[in-house]
Design an enzyme around this catalytic site. Structure first.
Site, PDB file in Angstrom:
ATOM      1  CG  ASP A  11      -1.751   1.181   1.422  1.00 59.64           C
ATOM      2  OD1 ASP A  11      -2.434   1.558   0.448  1.00 59.64           O
ATOM      3  OD2 ASP A  11      -1.741   1.775   2.513  1.00 59.64           O
ATOM      4  CB  ALA A  13      -1.284   6.943   2.611  1.00 55.54           C
ATOM      5  CB  ALA A  45     -11.771  11.027   8.425  1.00 58.19           C
ATOM      6  CG  MET A  49      -7.183   4.492   5.501  1.00 57.19           C
ATOM      7  SD  MET A  49      -7.452   5.835   4.321  1.00 57.19           S
ATOM      8  CE  MET A  49      -7.792   7.184   5.438  1.00 57.19           C
ATOM      9  CE  LYS A  53      -8.106   7.479  -0.538  1.00 63.27           C
ATOM     10  NZ  LYS A  53      -7.849   6.639   0.640  1.00 63.27           N
ATOM     11  CG  HIS A  56     -12.800   6.691   2.915  1.00 65.36           C
ATOM     12  ND1 HIS A  56     -11.567   6.241   3.313  1.00 65.36           N
ATOM     13  CD2 HIS A  56     -13.258   7.446   3.952  1.00 65.36           C
ATOM     14  CE1 HIS A  56     -11.302   6.686   4.527  1.00 65.36           C
ATOM     15  NE2 HIS A  56     -12.317   7.432   4.936  1.00 65.36           N
ATOM     16  NE  ARG A 161      -6.042  -1.490  -1.105  1.00 63.94           N
ATOM     17  CZ  ARG A 161      -5.247  -0.514  -0.717  1.00 63.94           C
ATOM     18  NH1 ARG A 161      -5.729   0.490   0.005  1.00 63.94           N
ATOM     19  NH2 ARG A 161      -3.980  -0.520  -1.053  1.00 63.94           N
ATOM     20  CG  ASP A 187      -2.133   1.815   6.538  1.00 62.96           C
ATOM     21  OD1 ASP A 187      -2.218   1.582   5.302  1.00 62.96           O
ATOM     22  OD2 ASP A 187      -2.565   2.858   7.047  1.00 62.96           O
TER      23      ASP A 187
END
Length: 270
Positions: A11, A13, A45, A49, A53, A56, A161, A187
């Site tokens: 990944d 970030a 927020a 994750m 987006k 999200h 994903r 992460d």
């Protein structure tokens, strides 16, 4: 029998760059506020994750506490049009800011250089769309990181994903021949699920990413009790993820690679 790892797919970030995964989360908060004068917390927020987006934003709006506040303010649940508007606000903000969050996580360069020395290919994928990834790639390259492959969440018609398509596209582009000789490092829970759905080994990062939410300075200055608390919070988040390994940061990955190669040599599969 495959005995060596062929590829590691990272990944971005919170995994290789942007300690604490702050680039996407802070921009989500800002986008909700700019478009609708609506406040969400950094913790809210962070909950979905790893997803693309647009998905999200939708998932944040469906969090019970956010949904309740939204209905109290606007008199109805969040609509598709609302998600579209927040996304359209989010995108230029994210493109503008992502390069400011391209510093490598401590240990990343040494680990990746070590993988290359072993002949292991370096893949990557992300919840960022292509326009954001295209802004991040050159900034990360300036800091010493340039993966062999980079797939964005909107690159593939099949989607992102938690489905496995992005990591499988990495396999194709990297010419990796055996899925069980590939590792996904992430992460976020959707990123771990993505790797599991592809049949790969998976490694969850506890302290450098979204779940702990520490800045690099906080991480470096923390005492053991603080780190244990952050680690416990992240372990809880990954408890049902099915990740094969859990480590603090990418700096701890070489030991995992060695163990996976030992298991491959013994005939084990993910």
């Amino acid at each position: 029998m495959t005995k060596q790892v062929q590829a590691v797919i990272f990944d971005w970030a919170g995994t290789v760059v942007d300690f604490g995964s702050f680039a996407p989360t802070t921009i989500f908060v800002e986008a909700f506020r700019r478009e609708y004068g609506f406040d969400i917390s950094l913790a809210e927020a962070r909950v979905p994750m790893g997803l693309g987006k647009w998905d999200h934003i939708k998932a944040v709006g469906e969090l019970p506490e956010v949904s309740q506040r939204w209905q109290e303010k606007f008199g109805q649940p969040m609509q598709k049009e609302d998600i579209d508007k927040i996304y359209q606000t989010f995108m230029p903000l994210q493109i503008a800011k992502v390069s400011e969050h391209a510093d490598l996580i401590p240990g990343a360069k040494a680990v990746i250089d070590g993988l290359r020395d072993k002949g292991i290919k370096i893949g990557s994928c992300t919840g960022y769309p292509r326009v954001v990834l295209d802004a991040l790639i050159p900034a990360a390259k300036e800091n010493g990181y340039s993966p062999d492959c980079a797939v964005a969440t909107d690159d593939l018609a099949a989607g992102g994903r938690p489905a496995p398509y992005m990591v499988l596209q990495n396999m194709i582009e990297l010419a990796a021949t055996d899925v069980k000789a590939c590792i996904k490092v992430d992460d976020s829970v959707p990123g771990i699920t993505e790797g599991l759905n592809a049949g790969m080994w998976t490694v969850a990062l506890l302290l450098s990413g979204n779940e702990a939410g520490l800045t690099q300075a906080e991480f470096e200055q923390a005492d053991e009790a603080t780190l244990n608390g952050a680690r416990a919070k992240a372990i809880d988040a990954f408890a049902h993820s099915g990740a094969h390994y859990q480590i603090d940061t990418i700096a701890d990955l070489p030991g995992v690679i060695a163990d996976i190669e030992r298991r491959l040599a013994a005939g084990e599969r993910p």
